[in-house]
Design a protein around this motif. Sequence first.
Motif, PDB file in Angstrom:
ATOM      1  N   ASP A 284       0.863  -1.180   0.000  1.00  0.00           N
ATOM      2  CA  ASP A 284       0.000   0.000   0.000  1.00  0.00           C
ATOM      3  C   ASP A 284       0.896   1.225   0.000  1.00  0.00           C
ATOM      4  O   ASP A 284       1.682   1.428   0.930  1.00  0.00           O
ATOM      5  CB  ASP A 284      -0.901  -0.017   1.243  1.00  0.00           C
ATOM      6  N   VAL A 285       0.820   2.036  -1.070  1.00  0.00           N
ATOM      7  CA  VAL A 285       1.711   3.187  -1.230  1.00  0.00           C
ATOM      8  C   VAL A 285       0.917   4.475  -1.093  1.00  0.00           C
ATOM      9  O   VAL A 285      -0.309   4.513  -1.283  1.00  0.00           O
ATOM     10  CB  VAL A 285       2.424   3.140  -2.608  1.00  0.00           C
ATOM     11  N   ASP A 286       1.646   5.525  -0.758  1.00  0.00           N
ATOM     12  CA  ASP A 286       1.062   6.851  -0.601  1.00  0.00           C
ATOM     13  C   ASP A 286       1.139   7.578  -1.936  1.00  0.00           C
ATOM     14  O   ASP A 286       2.229   7.737  -2.501  1.00  0.00           O
ATOM     15  CB  ASP A 286       1.818   7.620   0.484  1.00  0.00           C
ATOM     16  N   HIS A 287      -0.004   8.014  -2.453  1.00  0.00           N
ATOM     17  CA  HIS A 287      -0.061   8.695  -3.737  1.00  0.00           C
ATOM     18  C   HIS A 287       0.097  10.212  -3.623  1.00  0.00           C
ATOM     19  O   HIS A 287       0.139  10.893  -4.644  1.00  0.00           O
ATOM     20  CB  HIS A 287      -1.389   8.390  -4.447  1.00  0.00           C
ATOM     21  N   SER A 288       0.170  10.737  -2.428  1.00  0.00           N
ATOM     22  CA  SER A 288       0.240  12.187  -2.247  1.00  0.00           C
ATOM     23  C   SER A 288       1.695  12.624  -2.073  1.00  0.00           C
ATOM     24  O   SER A 288       2.552  11.861  -1.646  1.00  0.00           O
ATOM     25  CB  SER A 288      -0.570  12.616  -1.018  1.00  0.00           C
ATOM     26  N   VAL A 289       1.949  13.892  -2.427  1.00  0.00           N
ATOM     27  CA  VAL A 289       3.258  14.517  -2.264  1.00  0.00           C
ATOM     28  C   VAL A 289       3.155  15.490  -1.091  1.00  0.00           C
ATOM     29  O   VAL A 289       2.320  16.408  -1.100  1.00  0.00           O
ATOM     30  CB  VAL A 289       3.690  15.247  -3.546  1.00  0.00           C
ATOM     31  N   ASN A 290       3.984  15.296  -0.062  1.00  0.00           N
ATOM     32  CA  ASN A 290       3.910  16.087   1.167  1.00  0.00           C
ATOM     33  C   ASN A 290       5.171  16.917   1.327  1.00  0.00           C
ATOM     34  O   ASN A 290       6.284  16.446   1.040  1.00  0.00           O
ATOM     35  CB  ASN A 290       3.742  15.169   2.385  1.00  0.00           C
ATOM     36  N   GLU A 291       4.992  18.148   1.779  1.00  0.00           N
ATOM     37  CA  GLU A 291       6.093  19.044   2.107  1.00  0.00           C
ATOM     38  C   GLU A 291       5.860  19.611   3.501  1.00  0.00           C
ATOM     39  O   GLU A 291       4.757  20.066   3.820  1.00  0.00           O
ATOM     40  CB  GLU A 291       6.215  20.177   1.082  1.00  0.00           C
ATOM     41  N   ARG A 292       6.907  19.612   4.314  1.00  0.00           N
ATOM     42  CA  ARG A 292       6.792  20.067   5.708  1.00  0.00           C
ATOM     43  C   ARG A 292       7.998  20.917   6.061  1.00  0.00           C
ATOM     44  O   ARG A 292       9.138  20.519   5.800  1.00  0.00           O
ATOM     45  CB  ARG A 292       6.703  18.862   6.648  1.00  0.00           C
ATOM     46  N   VAL A 293       7.746  22.112   6.634  1.00  0.00           N
ATOM     47  CA  VAL A 293       8.795  23.031   7.079  1.00  0.00           C
ATOM     48  C   VAL A 293       8.650  23.201   8.589  1.00  0.00           C
ATOM     49  O   VAL A 293       7.578  23.568   9.084  1.00  0.00           O
ATOM     50  CB  VAL A 293       8.690  24.394   6.374  1.00  0.00           C
ATOM     51  N   GLU A 294       9.714  22.964   9.325  1.00  0.00           N
ATOM     52  CA  GLU A 294       9.686  22.996  10.794  1.00  0.00           C
ATOM     53  C   GLU A 294      10.850  23.861  11.287  1.00  0.00           C
ATOM     54  O   GLU A 294      11.993  23.674  10.847  1.00  0.00           O
ATOM     55  CB  GLU A 294       9.805  21.576  11.339  1.00  0.00           C
ATOM     56  N   GLU A 295      10.540  24.812  12.185  1.00  0.00           N
ATOM     57  CA  GLU A 295      11.538  25.700  12.786  1.00  0.00           C
ATOM     58  C   GLU A 295      11.582  25.447  14.289  1.00  0.00           C
ATOM     59  O   GLU A 295      10.542  25.473  14.957  1.00  0.00           O
ATOM     60  CB  GLU A 295      11.213  27.166  12.512  1.00  0.00           C
ATOM     61  N   VAL A 296      12.754  25.261  14.850  1.00  0.00           N
ATOM     62  CA  VAL A 296      12.960  24.958  16.272  1.00  0.00           C
ATOM     63  C   VAL A 296      13.957  25.981  16.844  1.00  0.00           C
ATOM     64  O   VAL A 296      15.047  26.187  16.259  1.00  0.00           O
ATOM     65  CB  VAL A 296      13.485  23.520  16.458  1.00  0.00           C
TER      66      VAL A 296
ATOM     67  N   THR B 151       8.239  14.782   0.878  1.00  0.00           N
ATOM     68  CA  THR B 151       7.978  13.351   0.730  1.00  0.00           C
ATOM     69  C   THR B 151       7.291  13.118  -0.606  1.00  0.00           C
ATOM     70  O   THR B 151       6.139  13.526  -0.793  1.00  0.00           O
ATOM     71  CB  THR B 151       7.098  12.834   1.874  1.00  0.00           C
ATOM     72  N   PRO B 152       7.994  12.497  -1.578  1.00  0.00           N
ATOM     73  CA  PRO B 152       7.350  12.269  -2.879  1.00  0.00           C
ATOM     74  C   PRO B 152       6.329  11.149  -2.795  1.00  0.00           C
ATOM     75  O   PRO B 152       6.256  10.391  -1.821  1.00  0.00           O
ATOM     76  CB  PRO B 152       8.537  11.878  -3.773  1.00  0.00           C
ATOM     77  N   ALA B 153       5.553  11.039  -3.860  1.00  0.00           N
ATOM     78  CA  ALA B 153       4.563   9.960  -3.928  1.00  0.00           C
ATOM     79  C   ALA B 153       5.284   8.624  -4.094  1.00  0.00           C
ATOM     80  O   ALA B 153       6.336   8.536  -4.726  1.00  0.00           O
ATOM     81  CB  ALA B 153       3.606  10.198  -5.093  1.00  0.00           C
ATOM     82  N   GLY B 154       4.697   7.590  -3.528  1.00  0.00           N
ATOM     83  CA  GLY B 154       5.276   6.254  -3.638  1.00  0.00           C
ATOM     84  C   GLY B 154       5.821   5.725  -2.337  1.00  0.00           C
ATOM     85  O   GLY B 154       6.432   4.650  -2.325  1.00  0.00           O
ATOM     86  N   THR B 155       5.628   6.439  -1.240  1.00  0.00           N
ATOM     87  CA  THR B 155       6.104   5.945   0.047  1.00  0.00           C
ATOM     88  C   THR B 155       5.274   4.738   0.477  1.00  0.00           C
ATOM     89  O   THR B 155       4.043   4.742   0.374  1.00  0.00           O
ATOM     90  CB  THR B 155       6.021   7.050   1.100  1.00  0.00           C
TER      91      THR B 155
END
Length: 540
Positions: free
Chosen positions: A265-277, A342-346
């Motif tokens: 089961d693969v993920d079809h979505s492309v996710n982007e995350r920006v985190e500041e600490v 995170t590209p699609a296909g994970t």
Amino acid sequence: MPAAVTTVFQRIGRLIAGFTVAQRTIAIIGVAVLALGTIALTSWLSRPTYTPLFSGMSASDANAVVEQLRASSVPYELADGGTTVLVPEEQVYDQRLVAAAAGLPSADSAGYSLLDDMGVTTSEFQQSVTYKRAIEGELAATISSFEGVTTASVQLAIPEESVFVSETIDPTASVFVETSGTSSLTPKQVEAIVHLTSASVTGMKPENVAVVDQTGRTLSAAGLGPAGGVDQQAGDYEMRVTASVQQMLDTVVGPGNATVTVVADVDHSVNERVEEVYTPAEGAPPLSEQSRSETQNGSSSEAGVLGPDNIAVPSQNGDGTFESSEESRTNAVNKSTQSTSTPAGTILRQSVSVAVDAGAGGDLSTAQLTELVGTAAGIDTERGDELTVKLVSFSRTDAEAAQAALQAAKDAENAERQAVLINTLIIAAAIALPLLLAVVALIVRTRRRASASTEFDELFGERPAALSAIAGPPTAQLDPAPTVPLAFLEPAPDPEPEPEPEPAQISLERRRAEVDAMTRQDPKRTAELLRTLIDERPRV
């Protein structure tokens, strides 16, 4: 001509003259087949080896190259529908130099050479378009040099530069490739084409390059990259895991005693995350520090100061003294910014199902097989992966049917091969047997003639004159010839003194009497001797 050669030709002529009609026909056919085979072999050996001069040419370029070869009187051949020109191997390099001197093929010059024809009055639009065409031509020529690629065409979509960063559009490219025959490009070749094209244009990403072939099959889709999409990535992952687990089980329980099924089961979505600490900087001095104090002396006031609701608040010090202090400090801090794409296909989760033949498991338990398969498939329980291993009894019906079908196909192939061999032997025997029989008959007939001639000489001594002379009028003058009595007609007489020569007529009558006596004694042998004499009489 030497006497030995003349004797050989005379013997060959006598042998051929003694052939029957059937023997002559077979001999003529054999000589014709031998001559045709010699001519065909000589033609095949003398035929030059042809090598491609140019391949993947357009119709106009091929026509120009052919005209150049005709003018130079160079033999040529066309292949691949007229897009490839073949010339003798020893003339390839010379003709390539001649064609290059004539500017052929012209399609190969559509690259940066386009910039050579630009003048000082060329507009900015023409310069940009010509530059884009030059890049497309160079890319097409480079891709055409790949193994298996005959023709390539590249189209670039480069947007105009804008001062507004938010309106920037990424450039894209489409590549069309034509492969030779029914071959197709490998995934590594497609990936190489994608990265070569994207690296040639500023700001182009590999996922914005589309590659298609002459059959209309998409080798790399725009926006999905050269892998061919998320579904293909999932299928490739399932195939890799299945092959790994199947190879391990075939080694443990034997080939054909286990089957593996993997579902990912693969993920079809492309996710982007920006985190500041932000974290405090331990031991670092303050960046800036300010300190402020205020003191006031004076008489007190009955009214005091106004409070929040405009109500007079009496002063704390009755003598009117006021003091205040303020301190401001800016400390150094550590800032960490992390951007994750995170590209699609994970892989979200995977399910592995394994069935093992109960009779082939041996001493292995289900727990041991589960541990082996889980390690080989990379099962992650925290991710939600599932693994099922069962010992079941396999059905042998399909395996036996498949084995019987393979054996039947093998037997049919062997029978067909034997039939072809038998047909070849029959054809060879049908051609060689008549020739062999003709040779054997010729040898037997030659030996029979030699034997008959020897026996005649033993019986009659020196051969008589021609039959026409024997059958002539009695008055014909014949040379006296010694007579030899037949050994099987009468016993050998005692040696007597040699008689005087007899007249020719008496000698002829005596010889006729001896022949008549031999004819009555052994007519068959006499007929054979006469037939031999008739066949060997000189022909006019």
